[in-house]
Design a protein around this motif. Sequence first.
Motif, PDB file in Angstrom:
ATOM      1  N   LYS A 185      -1.541 -13.159  20.390  1.00  0.00           N
ATOM      2  CA  LYS A 185      -0.492 -12.484  19.627  1.00  0.00           C
ATOM      3  C   LYS A 185       0.561 -13.482  19.172  1.00  0.00           C
ATOM      4  O   LYS A 185       1.120 -13.343  18.092  1.00  0.00           O
ATOM      5  CB  LYS A 185       0.140 -11.372  20.458  1.00  0.00           C
ATOM      6  CG  LYS A 185      -0.771 -10.199  20.659  1.00  0.00           C
ATOM      7  CD  LYS A 185      -0.087  -9.084  21.416  1.00  0.00           C
ATOM      8  CE  LYS A 185      -1.042  -7.915  21.576  1.00  0.00           C
ATOM      9  NZ  LYS A 185      -0.414  -6.776  22.220  1.00  0.00           N
ATOM     10  N   ILE A 218      -0.627 -15.232  16.006  1.00  0.00           N
ATOM     11  CA  ILE A 218      -0.475 -14.375  14.837  1.00  0.00           C
ATOM     12  C   ILE A 218       0.994 -14.211  14.483  1.00  0.00           C
ATOM     13  O   ILE A 218       1.362 -14.216  13.305  1.00  0.00           O
ATOM     14  CB  ILE A 218      -1.164 -13.021  15.075  1.00  0.00           C
ATOM     15  CG1 ILE A 218      -2.672 -13.248  15.164  1.00  0.00           C
ATOM     16  CG2 ILE A 218      -0.826 -12.028  13.979  1.00  0.00           C
ATOM     17  CD1 ILE A 218      -3.460 -12.044  15.592  1.00  0.00           C
ATOM     18  N   MET A 257       2.278 -17.060  12.344  1.00  0.00           N
ATOM     19  CA  MET A 257       1.617 -17.351  11.060  1.00  0.00           C
ATOM     20  C   MET A 257       2.559 -17.036   9.898  1.00  0.00           C
ATOM     21  O   MET A 257       3.294 -16.052   9.926  1.00  0.00           O
ATOM     22  CB  MET A 257       0.330 -16.551  10.908  1.00  0.00           C
ATOM     23  CG  MET A 257      -0.771 -17.038  11.824  1.00  0.00           C
ATOM     24  SD  MET A 257      -2.348 -16.250  11.501  1.00  0.00           S
ATOM     25  CE  MET A 257      -2.880 -17.174  10.065  1.00  0.00           C
ATOM     26  N   VAL A 277      -1.768 -17.684   5.893  1.00  0.00           N
ATOM     27  CA  VAL A 277      -2.717 -16.626   5.544  1.00  0.00           C
ATOM     28  C   VAL A 277      -3.365 -16.917   4.201  1.00  0.00           C
ATOM     29  O   VAL A 277      -4.563 -16.706   4.017  1.00  0.00           O
ATOM     30  CB  VAL A 277      -2.025 -15.243   5.549  1.00  0.00           C
ATOM     31  CG1 VAL A 277      -2.962 -14.157   5.061  1.00  0.00           C
ATOM     32  CG2 VAL A 277      -1.521 -14.913   6.949  1.00  0.00           C
ATOM     33  N   LEU A 290      -8.331 -13.344  10.196  1.00  0.00           N
ATOM     34  CA  LEU A 290      -7.690 -12.572   9.127  1.00  0.00           C
ATOM     35  C   LEU A 290      -7.622 -11.091   9.493  1.00  0.00           C
ATOM     36  O   LEU A 290      -6.621 -10.423   9.245  1.00  0.00           O
ATOM     37  CB  LEU A 290      -8.443 -12.765   7.808  1.00  0.00           C
ATOM     38  CG  LEU A 290      -7.771 -12.143   6.582  1.00  0.00           C
ATOM     39  CD1 LEU A 290      -6.434 -12.825   6.301  1.00  0.00           C
ATOM     40  CD2 LEU A 290      -8.672 -12.239   5.365  1.00  0.00           C
ATOM     41  N   VAL A 322      -4.818 -10.547  11.978  1.00  0.00           N
ATOM     42  CA  VAL A 322      -3.536 -10.584  11.273  1.00  0.00           C
ATOM     43  C   VAL A 322      -3.315  -9.266  10.538  1.00  0.00           C
ATOM     44  O   VAL A 322      -2.211  -8.713  10.546  1.00  0.00           O
ATOM     45  CB  VAL A 322      -3.469 -11.778  10.293  1.00  0.00           C
ATOM     46  CG1 VAL A 322      -2.206 -11.720   9.451  1.00  0.00           C
ATOM     47  CG2 VAL A 322      -3.539 -13.093  11.043  1.00  0.00           C
ATOM     48  N   GLN A 358      -2.034  -6.678  13.007  1.00  0.00           N
ATOM     49  CA  GLN A 358      -0.741  -6.935  13.634  1.00  0.00           C
ATOM     50  C   GLN A 358       0.379  -7.221  12.637  1.00  0.00           C
ATOM     51  O   GLN A 358       1.541  -6.942  12.925  1.00  0.00           O
ATOM     52  CB  GLN A 358      -0.859  -8.092  14.627  1.00  0.00           C
ATOM     53  CG  GLN A 358      -1.734  -7.724  15.802  1.00  0.00           C
ATOM     54  CD  GLN A 358      -1.812  -8.827  16.824  1.00  0.00           C
ATOM     55  OE1 GLN A 358      -0.875  -9.602  16.994  1.00  0.00           O
ATOM     56  NE2 GLN A 358      -2.929  -8.922  17.515  1.00  0.00           N
ATOM     57  N   ARG A 359       0.022  -7.787  11.494  1.00  0.00           N
ATOM     58  CA  ARG A 359       1.033  -8.117  10.471  1.00  0.00           C
ATOM     59  C   ARG A 359       0.469  -7.818   9.088  1.00  0.00           C
ATOM     60  O   ARG A 359       0.211  -8.705   8.286  1.00  0.00           O
ATOM     61  CB  ARG A 359       1.417  -9.588  10.584  1.00  0.00           C
ATOM     62  CG  ARG A 359       1.999  -9.891  11.974  1.00  0.00           C
ATOM     63  CD  ARG A 359       2.660 -11.202  12.098  1.00  0.00           C
ATOM     64  NE  ARG A 359       3.710 -11.390  11.127  1.00  0.00           N
ATOM     65  CZ  ARG A 359       4.097 -12.599  10.716  1.00  0.00           C
ATOM     66  NH1 ARG A 359       3.540 -13.683  11.189  1.00  0.00           N
ATOM     67  NH2 ARG A 359       5.052 -12.724   9.833  1.00  0.00           N
ATOM     68  N   VAL A 372      -1.327  -9.652   4.703  1.00  0.00           N
ATOM     69  CA  VAL A 372      -2.730  -9.596   4.283  1.00  0.00           C
ATOM     70  C   VAL A 372      -2.944  -8.674   3.084  1.00  0.00           C
ATOM     71  O   VAL A 372      -4.048  -8.566   2.569  1.00  0.00           O
ATOM     72  CB  VAL A 372      -3.607  -9.150   5.485  1.00  0.00           C
ATOM     73  CG1 VAL A 372      -5.069  -9.132   5.143  1.00  0.00           C
ATOM     74  CG2 VAL A 372      -3.378 -10.058   6.668  1.00  0.00           C
TER      75      VAL A 372
END
Length: 70
Positions: A8, A11, A14, A19, A44, A47, A50-51, A55
């Motif tokens: 975590k 990520i 990042m 990305v 990817l 990500v 979580q975010r 993306v």
Amino acid sequence: MNTLSISKNQIATMTAQDVETLATRLEQDNYGNAFEGLNDWHLLRAVAFQRPELVESYVHLLDLEAYDEA
């Protein structure tokens, strides 16, 4: 054989540039072996869960489709 471990913290740190670089590698699909591409795809995807804001432009690479289980 190494297993993929995505933390975590990894990520969380990042950036949008990270990305974008990851997505570019996936789009070019120029890997030495299939496992390298699969590792990038899993990263990817992690990500995206979580975010998701990072993306949004690359969701097409994940092949995620909405479906109705009803």
